[in-house]
Design an enzyme around this catalytic site. Structure first.
Site: not given
Ligand SMILES: Nc1ncnc2c1ncn2[C@@H]1O[C@H](COP(=O)(O)OP(=O)(O)OP(=O)(O)O)[C@@H](O)[C@H]1O
Ligand SMILES: [Mg+2]
Lengths: 287, 256
Positions: A32, A241, A244, A266, A272
């Site tokens: 970080g 979605c 899908c 998606c 997807c």
């Protein structure tokens, strides 16, 4: 080894790559923490992912398989350009499939398909400093990181709640890495924040204009900042979605015709497509 | 009673120019010390040294730390000193813009110190902010407004609330009432006096206004050319000034 005439493998010269790798190693050692590096001019304007490209160039080998995504898709201009840049200069394999990739350079998304050990995510970062919004002085932000003085990040979230009734920050949602450094995850939706936590993959972040590299090593704790009475929450949708039928992926709203027709699909096109190939369908297909 | 602050032989110079020189005094809990003097006499320099915003060229400033007693503030590590400055101390700047975060709401300004020391419950932070806005006589309906939409007097009161929210024991103020209308000044002074008295906060207050000193300060230091020329109980110094400079100051400024 050289592919495109006159360029070193993956465009950058070996000395620059070594310099970037040293910065990456330091970044991995201090999860970080933003490591300054001598960012090079790249044959792309800033804002097109020059930081991510330099990181990718420094870690790429001829046996790697590269995937590049922008807004979750592999076929957007930015993704296509970066992919062809590395095809030309390094000649390694590329793929659209998350499962097949050893390196995934990204802008805006983390794939829905869970990452695995050995994979490396490379994020393109426009603004690496999460404290910048309140503190323009670089010396002061360094000091604040050094002393872990992160109260002002809570102030930002406080303002969100005061003005909108909830934490409205939806992208680049600040995280604390390994219980120590507060980090900007780049403009991914907060939906993707939980995927960074304890991920088996190595995650590298490159900011070209700001000349910073930072990292999350595999299996590192990544927490999204929040309040006890306003806990971190990811986006959710009323529908699945349309293509899908996935009910747990990040959805984009797209306009389907000029009569105001819309549907939710998606944003991760590879995910997807994989689901559709496996026989899943959404209401669009069923209808 | 233990000393809260002990200042010995304090000097600050800017290159060859003297900011302040040879300053020494003690401050006890709950005590209000006024610092007066003409422009350029070193008041701000002294206050900035005392409040650790400026490192002195020489001398010692010892503060009664809650855990370890009188401690040279420059012997503390930087994180310790920064923590001290935003918890046990308060600093009210002459210009509200230097003391407030102008880009966030009044509530966030008050809540910041709480969040800096680990408060993570929004509802509690907000309640506390409302409480302090009320104490400094700002309508709680303004809690989500930016400080820039506040009047000068309100901004000063907001600065005070922002500082007092962590219940400091010592507050430094540099000309907190200058630049305000006379009636606004009076109200602010009254508020400062009430809060300081009620909370038993010690205070070092810089001003060029002897009226402010008369109203607020228990003790008074008169500065000239970087040095303290007279120091004593406020009433004594004002009613029976010993140093010729103080005599001039008192006679020229106090309305007869
Ligand atoms: N940053 C600086 N650099 C150089 N000299 C300075 C600096 N700040 C103050 N001085 C000088 O130090 C002396 C004391 O200044 P200071 O600001 O402490 O006076 P003051 O009593 O607060 O004046 P005023 O009433 O006008 O605010 C003056 O001669 C001033 O010019
Ligand atoms: Mg001054």
């Amino acid at each position: 080894m050289s592919t495109a005439q006159g360029y070193n493998f993956a465009y950058l010269d070996e000395q620059t790559k070594r310099m970037i790798r040293r910065a990456i190693l330091k970044a991995v050692a201090i999860p970080g923490y933003q490591v300054p590096f001598g960012s090079r001019e790249m044959p792309l304007p800033y804002g097109w992912g020059t930081g991510g490209i330099q990181v990718t160039a420094a870690i790429l080998g001829p046996d790697d398989t590269l995937k590049v995504i922008d807004q979750g898709a592999d076929d957007t201009t930015n993704a296509v350009n970066i992919r062809s840049f590395f095809q030309k200069t390094a000649g390694m394999a590329t793929t659209d499939r998350t499962r097949e990739a050893s390196i995934i350079q990204t802008r805006h998304r983390i794939p829905e398909t869970p990452l695995v050990e050995g994979q490396i995510m490379v994020y393109q970062v426009p603004i690496p400093e999460p404290l910048r919004w309140l503190e323009p002085r670089e010396g002061e932000t360094r000091k604040m990181h050094g002393l872990a003085e992160y109260g002002v990040m809570q102030v930002k979230l406080y303002e969100d709640i005061a003005h909108y009734g909830h934490i409205s920050t939806a992208y680049d949602y600040p995280v604390r890495v390994n219980g120590r450094y507060v980090m900007s995850p780049s403009p991914i939706p907060k939906f993707d924040n939980p995927k960074m936590d304890n991920s088996p993959a190595l995650q590298l972040f490159g900011a070209g204009r700001e000349k910073r590299i930072y990292a999350i090593p595999p299996y590192t704790r990544v927490e999204s900042l929040d309040f006890e009475d306003h806990p971190f929450q990811i986006e959710s949708w009323d529908q699945a979605c349309a293509i899908c039928g996935s009910a747990d992926s990040y959805l984009d709203e797209i306009v389907t015709d000029d009569k105001g027709g819309r549907m939710f699909v998606c944003s991760d096109t590879d995910y997807c497509g994989e689901r559709v190939a496996a026989g899943h369908t959404g209401e669009e297909q069923a209808a | 009673m233990n000393k809260l602050l002990q200042v010995t032989d304090l000097s600050k110079n800017y290159g060859s120019r003297i900011g302040c020189e040879g300053v020494a005094f003690d401050l006890y809990p709950g005590e209000v010390l006024g610092i007066v003097g003409e422009s350029g006499s070193g008041k701000t320099t002294l206050l900035r040294c005392l409040s650790a915003q400026l490192e002195p060229s020489a001398g010692r400033i010892a503060y009664d730390m809650r855990t370890q007693g009188l401690t040279d503030i420059w012997s503390l590590s930087e994180p310790e000193r920064r923590m001290l400055m935003r918890t046990d101390w308060g600093i009210v700047h002459q210009n509200a813009r230097d003391g407030l975060r102008m880009e966030v709401s009044a509530g966030a300004n008050v809540g910041e110190r709480l969040m800096a020391v680990g408060a993570r419950h929004y509802g509690n932070i907000r309640t506390e902010a409302e409480d302090w806005l009320t104490k400094v006589e700002i309508d709680t309906g303004r809690i989500d407004d930016l400080p820039a939409t506040f009047s000068g007097g309100m901004q000063q009161r907001l600065q005070i609330a922002r500082n007092l929210v962590t219940q400091p024991r010592l507050v430094f103020m540099d000309e907190p009432t200058s630049g305000l209308d006379v009636s606004v000044q009076a109200r602010l002074l009254d508020l400062i006096r009430t809060l300081v008295n009620r909370l038993g906060i010690a205070c070092v207050i810089v001003t060029h206004d002897l009226g402010v000193v008369r109203l607020l300060a228990h003790r008074l230091m008169v500065m000239r050319r970087g040095r303290v020329v007279e120091h004593g109980l406020t009433d004594q110094v004002l009613d029976d000034p010993q140093h010729p400079y103080t005599q001039l100051l008192v006679s020229s400024i106090l309305p007869v």
